[in-house]
Design an enzyme around this catalytic site. Sequence first.
Site, PDB file in Angstrom:
ATOM      1  N   GLU A   7       0.812  -1.215   0.000  1.00 13.87           N
ATOM      2  CA  GLU A   7       0.000   0.000   0.000  1.00 13.87           C
ATOM      3  C   GLU A   7       0.848   1.270   0.000  1.00 13.87           C
ATOM      4  O   GLU A   7       0.369   2.350   0.331  1.00 13.87           O
ATOM      5  CB  GLU A   7      -0.938  -0.016   1.205  1.00 13.87           C
ATOM      6  CG  GLU A   7      -1.956  -1.147   1.173  1.00 13.87           C
ATOM      7  CD  GLU A   7      -2.865  -1.123   2.375  1.00 13.87           C
ATOM      8  OE1 GLU A   7      -3.824  -0.335   2.383  1.00 13.87           O
ATOM      9  OE2 GLU A   7      -2.610  -1.898   3.314  1.00 13.87           O
TER      10      GLU A   7
ATOM     11  N   ASN B  25     -10.305  -0.150  10.208  1.00 16.91           N
ATOM     12  CA  ASN B  25      -9.052   0.385   9.684  1.00 16.91           C
ATOM     13  C   ASN B  25      -8.581   1.470  10.637  1.00 16.91           C
ATOM     14  O   ASN B  25      -9.258   2.500  10.802  1.00 16.91           O
ATOM     15  CB  ASN B  25      -9.263   0.974   8.292  1.00 16.91           C
ATOM     16  CG  ASN B  25      -9.421  -0.091   7.236  1.00 16.91           C
ATOM     17  OD1 ASN B  25      -8.461  -0.496   6.590  1.00 16.91           O
ATOM     18  ND2 ASN B  25     -10.641  -0.567   7.052  1.00 16.91           N
TER      19      ASN B  25
ATOM     20  N   ARG C 230     -24.360 -11.695   1.782  1.00 19.12           N
ATOM     21  CA  ARG C 230     -25.319 -10.970   0.951  1.00 19.12           C
ATOM     22  C   ARG C 230     -25.872  -9.799   1.744  1.00 19.12           C
ATOM     23  O   ARG C 230     -26.415  -9.979   2.834  1.00 19.12           O
ATOM     24  CB  ARG C 230     -26.473 -11.883   0.531  1.00 19.12           C
ATOM     25  CG  ARG C 230     -26.204 -12.676  -0.742  1.00 19.12           C
ATOM     26  CD  ARG C 230     -25.197 -13.786  -0.530  1.00 19.12           C
ATOM     27  NE  ARG C 230     -24.961 -14.558  -1.747  1.00 19.12           N
ATOM     28  CZ  ARG C 230     -24.119 -15.552  -1.817  1.00 19.12           C
ATOM     29  NH1 ARG C 230     -23.412 -15.936  -0.759  1.00 19.12           N
ATOM     30  NH2 ARG C 230     -23.964 -16.198  -2.959  1.00 19.12           N
TER      31      ARG C 230
ATOM     32  N   SER D 208      -6.547  -2.142   1.486  1.00 18.59           N
ATOM     33  CA  SER D 208      -6.859  -1.523   0.200  1.00 18.59           C
ATOM     34  C   SER D 208      -7.305  -2.544  -0.840  1.00 18.59           C
ATOM     35  O   SER D 208      -7.170  -2.321  -2.043  1.00 18.59           O
ATOM     36  CB  SER D 208      -5.657  -0.724  -0.340  1.00 18.59           C
ATOM     37  OG  SER D 208      -5.353   0.349   0.511  1.00 18.59           O
TER      38      SER D 208
ATOM     39  N   SER E 193     -11.856  10.331   0.242  1.00 20.84           N
ATOM     40  CA  SER E 193     -11.972   9.034   0.921  1.00 20.84           C
ATOM     41  C   SER E 193     -13.220   9.032   1.795  1.00 20.84           C
ATOM     42  O   SER E 193     -13.714  10.086   2.218  1.00 20.84           O
ATOM     43  CB  SER E 193     -10.732   8.764   1.784  1.00 20.84           C
ATOM     44  OG  SER E 193      -9.564   8.683   0.989  1.00 20.84           O
TER      45      SER E 193
END
EC number: 6.3.2.4
Length: 384
Positions: A28, A343, A250, A216, A352
């Site tokens: 990343e 995160n 789902r 990511s 973002s």
Amino acid sequence: MSTENLPQSPEPPRKPRVAVVFGGRSSEHGISMVTAGAVLAAIDRSAYDVLPIGITREGRWVLTADEPERMAITERRTPSVDQLAESTDGAVVLPVDPGNREVVYSEPGSVPKALGEVDVVFPVLHGPYGEDGTLQGLLELSGVPYVGSGVLASAVGQDKEYMKRVFVSFGLKVGPYEVIRPREWERDRPAARKRIVDFAADHGWPLFVKPARAGSSIGITKVEDLAGLDEAIEEARAHDPKILIEAALRGREIECGVLEFEDGPRASVPAEIPPPSSQAYYDFEAKYIDSTPGIVPAPLTPEETAEVRRLAVEAFEAASCEGLVRADFFLTEDGEFVINEINTMPGFTPISMYPQMWQASGVGYPELVDRLIKAALHRSTGLR
């Protein structure tokens, strides 16, 4: 007339010095550069001195140009630290001494040069060797305050297996998963593969095969059947010898930002990530190259919004996080929120999702950056 006895003007107070550290050895690296460019552009230079420090893909700390505009994605390519390094030979050294915050720059054959003290580090590294507690440990040893979570929370937030274990222990619901550790794959691949096949028999295809300690969406493959399994495993193992197998859930992808205030962590309005039109799932291309837009705020009922915000703060507290977190959930077809991951240093460009959610919650991007720096300046290192 002699001026010897005249009162001297006091020295203006020194502005706090912020070292923005970015790049790094993980896959990343480029995304960290993009984040750093946005943070550098947003820091109030009238309030702070700024020292940009890049970490090359090989792990060398270097001084870089303070040119945020050169840290953007161009022609579908992410930037690298080498493109901005002021010297290919010089290295930045942070002393491992809590009594000395003097950063030193050295080049072969030259006398080391003092760059001055650093008051706080804003580490915008993503992935291993930066977001996973390693850099945080170095800063703890150095006695330098820093933005974001400490060693434990950073490590938990990076390792998807142990993150899920922590969440389960605190009563948060996670989706079905299996872990294949390096020794399992190296010693008995048929047995490891059979375990994955048995998992698929219980939970159905498709499966998601992931590096356990990457981000990511790098190295992730959506596997539709047995034929694609081995290739997906090798792709994940190219980024991490430990891999995670997850059942497909789902439902709708919902994200929520958490920010630490003086009275404790608070959650932002949530966002929804719609299915990308051209990719099989919300992968690296959809996130960073094609910039699939999220929906902010997410079209949820008031009860659903309150619940996901509550769960986001619970996840923040469960992992002992500090500063900031983006918590990612699935809202399943039966109306239940399942946490996918957190995160501890989420994507942080103005487009973002984390800054967008806080923008919609009344905290603009420059204020967000300033809040994080001020919080770090007032927080000590060590046990807390």
